[in-house]
Write a protein that holds these residues in place. Structure first.
Motif, PDB file in Angstrom:
ATOM      1  N   GLY A  37      -5.437  27.527 -46.625  1.00 36.29           N
ATOM      2  CA  GLY A  37      -5.698  28.334 -47.816  1.00 36.29           C
ATOM      3  C   GLY A  37      -6.219  29.721 -47.507  1.00 36.29           C
ATOM      4  O   GLY A  37      -6.102  30.628 -48.329  1.00 36.29           O
ATOM      5  N   ALA A  38      -6.790  29.924 -46.339  1.00 36.63           N
ATOM      6  CA  ALA A  38      -7.261  31.251 -45.951  1.00 36.63           C
ATOM      7  C   ALA A  38      -6.094  32.160 -45.563  1.00 36.63           C
ATOM      8  O   ALA A  38      -6.226  33.385 -45.578  1.00 36.63           O
ATOM      9  CB  ALA A  38      -8.242  31.138 -44.789  1.00 36.63           C
ATOM     10  N   GLN A  39      -4.955  31.564 -45.216  1.00 33.94           N
ATOM     11  CA  GLN A  39      -3.795  32.345 -44.772  1.00 33.94           C
ATOM     12  C   GLN A  39      -2.735  32.511 -45.856  1.00 33.94           C
ATOM     13  O   GLN A  39      -2.029  33.510 -45.889  1.00 33.94           O
ATOM     14  CB  GLN A  39      -3.162  31.675 -43.556  1.00 33.94           C
ATOM     15  N   ILE A  88       2.608  28.549 -49.899  1.00 36.15           N
ATOM     16  CA  ILE A  88       2.684  27.231 -49.264  1.00 36.15           C
ATOM     17  C   ILE A  88       3.826  26.431 -49.873  1.00 36.15           C
ATOM     18  O   ILE A  88       4.589  25.779 -49.158  1.00 36.15           O
ATOM     19  CB  ILE A  88       1.344  26.477 -49.394  1.00 36.15           C
ATOM     20  N   TYR A  89       3.976  26.504 -51.194  1.00 32.93           N
ATOM     21  CA  TYR A  89       5.072  25.807 -51.880  1.00 32.93           C
ATOM     22  C   TYR A  89       6.424  26.266 -51.323  1.00 32.93           C
ATOM     23  O   TYR A  89       7.299  25.449 -51.033  1.00 32.93           O
ATOM     24  CB  TYR A  89       5.000  26.048 -53.385  1.00 32.93           C
ATOM     25  N   LEU A 112      -3.639  22.202 -50.227  1.00 33.75           N
ATOM     26  CA  LEU A 112      -3.797  22.969 -48.989  1.00 33.75           C
ATOM     27  C   LEU A 112      -4.373  24.365 -49.263  1.00 33.75           C
ATOM     28  O   LEU A 112      -5.101  24.917 -48.426  1.00 33.75           O
ATOM     29  CB  LEU A 112      -2.460  23.101 -48.252  1.00 33.75           C
ATOM     30  N   ALA A 113      -4.051  24.956 -50.422  1.00 33.33           N
ATOM     31  CA  ALA A 113      -4.552  26.281 -50.753  1.00 33.33           C
ATOM     32  C   ALA A 113      -6.078  26.274 -50.911  1.00 33.33           C
ATOM     33  O   ALA A 113      -6.726  27.303 -50.747  1.00 33.33           O
ATOM     34  CB  ALA A 113      -3.894  26.788 -52.030  1.00 33.33           C
TER      35      ALA A 113
END
Length: 118
Positions: A76-78, A84-85, A114-115
């Motif tokens: 989530g930091a990246q 991500i999806y 994940l975010a």
């Protein structure tokens, strides 16, 4: 005789062109494939964790520490959920696409989960 051959080739070319017009994807379909839209879902942590355990731990490790694939512990930091999806849906680098293996809603739950990992 040549007229018949040329007429036959012309008819075949026209029929082939008509078939292609109706079977090739249009601009909107190609744009959707290149940039899939994440469905709006509420985060279901249990569903996301179950999907990750079933589909991701082989490459990313049981604690998402990384294995064959990179660590996802601070994903989530990246990347945000939409990014991500897109990565999970289309694949990237050595990571395969999961659009045919998981439902869009499942991918969205994983992306939202994940975010949050920062």
């Amino acid at each position: 005789m040549q007229k018949w051959i040329m007429s036959g080739l012309f008819f075949f070319a026209c029929a082939f062109a008509v078939i292609l017009m109706f079977t090739l994807p249009g601009k909107a379909e190609v744009a959707e494939q290149n940039n899939p839209t994440m469905p709006e879902v509420q985060l279901d942590t249990a569903s996301a964790e179950a999907t990750v355990k079933a589909s991701c731990i082989t490459c990313h490790g049981d604690q998402l520490q990384g294995n064959i694939g990179p660590s996802l512990q601070k994903e989530g930091a990246q990347h945000n959920a939409e990014e991500i999806y897109n990565i999970v849906t289309k694949g990237r680098g050595q990571m395969p696409s999961f659009k045919d293996k998981l439902a869009p809603e499942e991918i969205a739950h994983v992306a939202l989960w994940l975010a949050e990992k920062k």
